[in-house]
Write a protein that holds these residues in place. Structure first.
Motif, PDB file in Angstrom:
ATOM      1  N   GLY A 133      56.899  29.066  95.874  1.00 17.84           N
ATOM      2  CA  GLY A 133      56.922  29.185  94.406  1.00 17.84           C
ATOM      3  C   GLY A 133      58.232  28.754  93.794  1.00 17.84           C
ATOM      4  N   ALA A 134      59.192  28.402  94.624  1.00 23.13           N
ATOM      5  CA  ALA A 134      60.503  27.996  94.092  1.00 23.13           C
ATOM      6  C   ALA A 134      60.628  26.481  93.907  1.00 23.13           C
ATOM      7  N   LEU A 135      59.491  25.744  94.011  1.00 18.86           N
ATOM      8  CA  LEU A 135      59.554  24.278  93.889  1.00 18.86           C
ATOM      9  C   LEU A 135      59.986  23.838  92.478  1.00 18.86           C
ATOM     10  N   ASP A 136      59.560  24.572  91.455  1.00 22.70           N
ATOM     11  CA  ASP A 136      59.970  24.216  90.076  1.00 22.70           C
ATOM     12  C   ASP A 136      61.481  24.344  89.908  1.00 22.70           C
TER      13      ASP A 136
ATOM     14  N   LEU B  91      56.125  17.743  97.771  1.00 22.14           N
ATOM     15  CA  LEU B  91      57.519  18.192  97.633  1.00 22.14           C
ATOM     16  C   LEU B  91      57.821  19.252  98.675  1.00 22.14           C
ATOM     17  N   ARG B  92      56.772  20.187  98.921  1.00 23.23           N
ATOM     18  CA  ARG B  92      57.031  21.240  99.900  1.00 23.23           C
ATOM     19  C   ARG B  92      57.187  20.620 101.274  1.00 23.23           C
ATOM     20  N   ALA B  93      56.455  19.563 101.540  1.00 24.27           N
ATOM     21  CA  ALA B  93      56.572  18.944 102.860  1.00 24.27           C
ATOM     22  C   ALA B  93      57.915  18.224 103.005  1.00 24.27           C
ATOM     23  N   ALA B  94      58.437  17.685 101.860  1.00 23.26           N
ATOM     24  CA  ALA B  94      59.688  16.913 101.935  1.00 23.26           C
ATOM     25  C   ALA B  94      60.913  17.780 101.762  1.00 23.26           C
TER      26      ALA B  94
ATOM     27  N   ASP C 273      59.303  13.780  92.133  1.00 24.39           N
ATOM     28  CA  ASP C 273      58.254  13.506  91.152  1.00 24.39           C
ATOM     29  C   ASP C 273      56.845  13.674  91.749  1.00 24.39           C
ATOM     30  N   ALA C 274      56.688  13.874  93.081  1.00 25.95           N
ATOM     31  CA  ALA C 274      55.356  14.047  93.708  1.00 25.95           C
ATOM     32  C   ALA C 274      54.822  15.468  93.443  1.00 25.95           C
ATOM     33  N   GLY C 275      53.650  15.719  93.931  1.00 22.58           N
ATOM     34  CA  GLY C 275      53.041  17.040  93.732  1.00 22.58           C
ATOM     35  C   GLY C 275      53.739  18.118  94.562  1.00 22.58           C
TER      36      GLY C 275
END
Length: 838
Positions: free
Chosen positions: A78-81, A137-140, A131-133
């Motif tokens: 949930g911390a991706l934002d 982003l979680r994978a990267a 800029d990806a989903g």
């Protein structure tokens, strides 16, 4: 009359303009300095507002927050934002460093710029994952966290390098601001000093202006006083000629009050007798064209009239000046009535003086005629007596009478020379002459007087001799004869020496030194004045009119020279003459005559003698008849005209002053008639010696003239000239010894006496003869006589004189040579004459 002057002070205006310009320049300088300072301060302010230091420090913070967000995102999806937000903030900080103007100097640092490029590359590579989903982003996220960790040193380099560079930049800007403020302070100090000096100058200028104002006021007061006390009327008029102001003298001269004159037309009010149109087209032409009068137009004369009707001449001096309301004309007007009266008096006196001079000239001409008439009879008779049989005692008495008569004739000529000089008729001639021969002639001519008084006489050069010169030899000879004769008269049993010396290259000095009685200092200053004689026993014995030295002074002045004297009583005298010395281009020489040159061949003439005086007729008739001429006598001009209309004559001798009809009118009648003598040569026989008289004789038709008393040699010369002589073969050479054989002793004695007399006359007359034609004729005649006596050398000298005279060259050298030859030859003829005396 306050408005007669102007009070402008151009220098004050120039000073005020200079002060204003200085103040404007100072203000502009201050404005420029303040603007520069504000700009630099603003630059500093702008750098502070961007908070560069904070931004650099915050860059490190944002970088750590980005790494912390990546670490949290690995544990909490949930911390991706938060990862995306921290990435954008950090990306923004890096973009600001890359493009911000304030960081341009930081990017110039190589370390800073390299680290910045590494960080930007990391950010650019991470943008696709950010800029990806969320799944991508979680994978990267692990890879992004690892890549971010690798850029830790680069971010730290950006922060530290940027802060260090910024600190240096800030210090530099502070120093620049301090320099600007220092310059501004210095300029303000200079400006303050300049303003202080300007204030001092303005204060001084103010004082000077006040002083000048007082001076102008004083000058104006003086000018008003001068104008009001002037004896000349002063008017100020406008361009139309209307009177604006006038002074007290104008009111007194013309009689109009200032109120009456102001506004009136000056020409109509003060000069009503003048034609306005003619005046404006003439003397006042500058008024019509509205210009300043030219220098030649500033002074003129008009006829003024006062209020009471008195007319009087005035002289105006006018010029144009600037007035408060336009150009004005200032006129000075002077009443010249008294001056005009004085000028009329002077004119009348001048006319009387000229009339007196003319009367004196005419009196001298008439008196010369009256005095020469008896002299003509006296000297002519004496010359005729010489041709008669005289005893030795009688011949001596005749010579004494002839010398006395010639002395009286010399006095008359002195008076006439004085008259000619005063009339401006004496002029110098320029001919080539030999000064040595001239001095020889002077000594020879005065030798008899020197011997009579027991004096030694001679001449010498003082220094190097001088060759032929150009000048008036005849007048120089006259001056020297006068000086030498004067010295010999006042010297008894002493010596008279003539010295000649060249002073430089352009001056000849001739000194006459005697051992006579000398001259006192009080007399020395007046001896060159007319009719002055030294009062001494010698002077009384010698006599004289006192004209000789006065005439000598005049002749020397005519030749451009100076004359003077030095003397001590009892010690003798020294008279000197200094003349300009001009070397001749050619030697004084004659033209040799061939051995077989022709001799004279004169023929008898038919002569009409017109003379009212019986004695003069007798003398002239005897002279002419003794030369073989036929003479017809007429007692006045009318009788002469009647004879000239009845028969032809070869020559007419015409007296001038005669009753019934004078000689000039008679000559005109003969010339204008159609009688047989209309073209016969007419010779004026006159005692009128003035040049203007001789000119009138020529106008009347008398081509030649001969002076009274008539000199026999001169009469014979002019008859020979007019007698159409034709050359013939020279007579056979003879000698005095040959002539004695077969010749009657009385006839031979008379021939010898006549020859001696003719040669004496020729030697005496030739140096002063100006008529080259007459000189040539007489030389021609005397050459024949010399040939008859076998005098070849004397004949050749006379032939050369004749040749040069015919060519128009004055043969001074040959004339002097003739005198030398005759001096050697004459004693033999005199001895022959005495041996045959009864």
């Amino acid at each position: 009359m306050a408005s007669l002057g102007t009070g402008t002070i151009p220098r004050r205006i120039g000073g005020a303009l200079a002060a204003a310009g200085t103040i404007v320049l100072a203000a502009a300088l201050v404005l420029w300095i303040v603007t520069s300072a504000l700009r630099e301060i603003d630059d500093l302010a702008t750098a502070s507002s961007d908070d560069v230091e904070w931004s650099l420090a915050q860059l490190d913070v944002e970088y750590l927050r980005l790494r912390l967000a990546l670490s949290e995102a690995q544990r909490d999806p949930g911390a991706l934002d938060a990862v995306r937000r921290r990435f954008d903030v950090f990306y923004s900080r890096i973009a600001t460093l890359s493009s911000g103007e304030v960081y341009s100097e930081l990017r110039a640092d190589a370390a800073f710029d390299g680290a910045l490029e590494e960080v930007r590359a990391f950010l650019d590579a991470s943008i696709p994952a950010i800029d990806a989903g969320d799944a991508a982003l979680r994978a990267a996220t692990p890879d992004l966290a690892a890549a971010a960790a690798d850029r830790t040193d680069d971010v730290r380099t950006l922060t530290l390098s940027g802060l260090a560079t910024f600190v240096d930049m800030a210090e530099t800007r502070r120093e620049q601001v301090m320099e600007t403020l220092s310059r501004m302070a210095a300029l303000l100090l200079v400006l303050f000093a300049g303003l202080a000096l300007l204030a001092f100058w303005l204060l001084r200028l103010n004082r000077l202006s006040a002083s000048r104002a007082r001076l102008i006021e004083q000058t104006g007061t003086r000018m008003r006083t001068i104008v009001e006390t002037s004896l000349d009327a002063i008017l100020v008029t406008d361009e139309a000629g209307r009177i604006l102001e006038s002074n007290r003298a104008a009111r007194a001269i013309f009689g109009y009050s200032e109120e009456e004159a102001r506004g009136a037309d000056a020409l109509s009010l003060l000069f009503p007798d003048e034609d306005p149109e003619a005046a404006r087209e003439g003397a006042l032409q500058f008024l019509e064209s509205g210009r300043r009068p030219d220098p030649a137009e500033q002074q003129f004369e008009l006829m003024g009239r006062s209020k009471d009707g008195r007319a009087f001449p005035v002289e105006l001096s006018v010029d144009r000046a600037k007035g408060p309301d336009g150009p004005v004309y200032v006129s000075f007007i002077r009443d010249i009535s008294r001056r005009k009266l004085a000028e009329e008096g002077l004119t009348e006196a001048r006319d009387k003086a000229l009339a007196g001079e003319k009367a004196k000239a005419e009196f001298l001409a008439v008196m010369s005629h009256e005095m020469r008439t008896p002299l003509n009879g006296l000297l002519g008779s004496i010359q005729l007596m010489r041709d008669t049989d005289l005893s030795q005692r009688q011949a001596g008495l005749v010579d004494t009478m002839h010398g006395t008569g010639n002395h009286l004739l010399g006095l008359i000529n002195d008076v006439l020379d004085l008259s000619k000089y005063e009339a401006g008729k004496l002029t110098a001639e320029t001919r080539v002459f030999d000064p040595a021969r001239l001095l020889d002639g002077v000594v020879e001519t005065t030798a008899s007087l020197a011997a009579a008084n027991g004096n030694a006489l001679g001449w010498s050069w003082a220094g190097a001799p001088v060759g032929p010169l150009k000048g008036d030899a005849r007048r120089l000879r006259q001056v020297l004869l006068n000086l030498v004769g004067n010295a010999l008269k006042f010297t008894r049993g002493g010596a008279v020496e003539i010295e000649a010396e060249a002073l430089g290259n352009d001056l000849l000095e001739i000194r006459v030194i005697d051992s006579g009685i000398g001259i006192s200092p009080e007399d020395l200053g007046r001896i060159f004045q007319d009719f002055e004689t030294v009062d001494s026993s010698y002077a009384r014995q010698a006599g004289g009119t006192g004209l000789g030295l006065g005439i000598a002074r005049r002749l020397v002045e005519i030749m451009g020279g100076r004359i003077g004297a030095e003397s001590e009583p009892g010690e003798g005298s020294l008279f000197w003459v200094r003349l300009p010395m001009v070397a001749a281009d050619q030697a004084v020489s004659g033209t040799p005559l061939a051995a077989d040159a022709p001799g004279p061949g004169a023929r008898p003439l038919s002569i009409l003698l017109v003379e009212d005086n019986e004695i003069n007729r007798f003398v002239a008739r005897e002279m002419l008849q003794s030369d073989g001429h036929e003479v017809t006598e007429a007692v006045n001009g009318q009788a002469g005209v009647e004879w000239a209309e009845r028969r032809r004559f070869d020559v007419i001798l015409m007296d001038i002053s005669m009753p019934v009809m004078d000689g000039q009118e008679a000559a005109r009648r003969i010339r204008s008639g159609s009688g047989p003598c209309a073209r016969t040569p007419i010779v004026a026989v006159t005692a009128h010696a003035l040049p203007e008289e001789v000119a009138r004789f020529r106008e009347a038709g008398m081509e030649h003239s001969i002076s009274k008393p008539i000199d026999r040699a001169a009469l014979s010369r002019i008859m020979a000239l007019l007698g159409d002589t034709s050359p013939e073969a020279a007579p056979a050479t003879a000698s005095l010894a040959a002539l004695k054989d077969g010749t009657d002793p009385d006839v031979l004695r008379r021939l010898v006496a006549k020859f001696i007399g003719e040669m004496d006359a020729a030697v005496a007359v030739f140096p002063d003869e100006d008529d080259m034609g007459a000189l040539a004729a007489q030389a021609h005649r005397q050459a024949g006589s010399c040939a008859a006596f076998g005098l070849g050398e004397l004949r050749e000298t006379l032939a050369r004189i004749e040749t040069e005279a015919k060519e128009g060259t004055r043969p001074d050298r040959e004339i002097e040579a003739l005198a030398d030859l005759w001096t050697r030859i004459r004693p033999g003829f005199v001895a022959e004459l005495e041996s045959n005396a009864p």
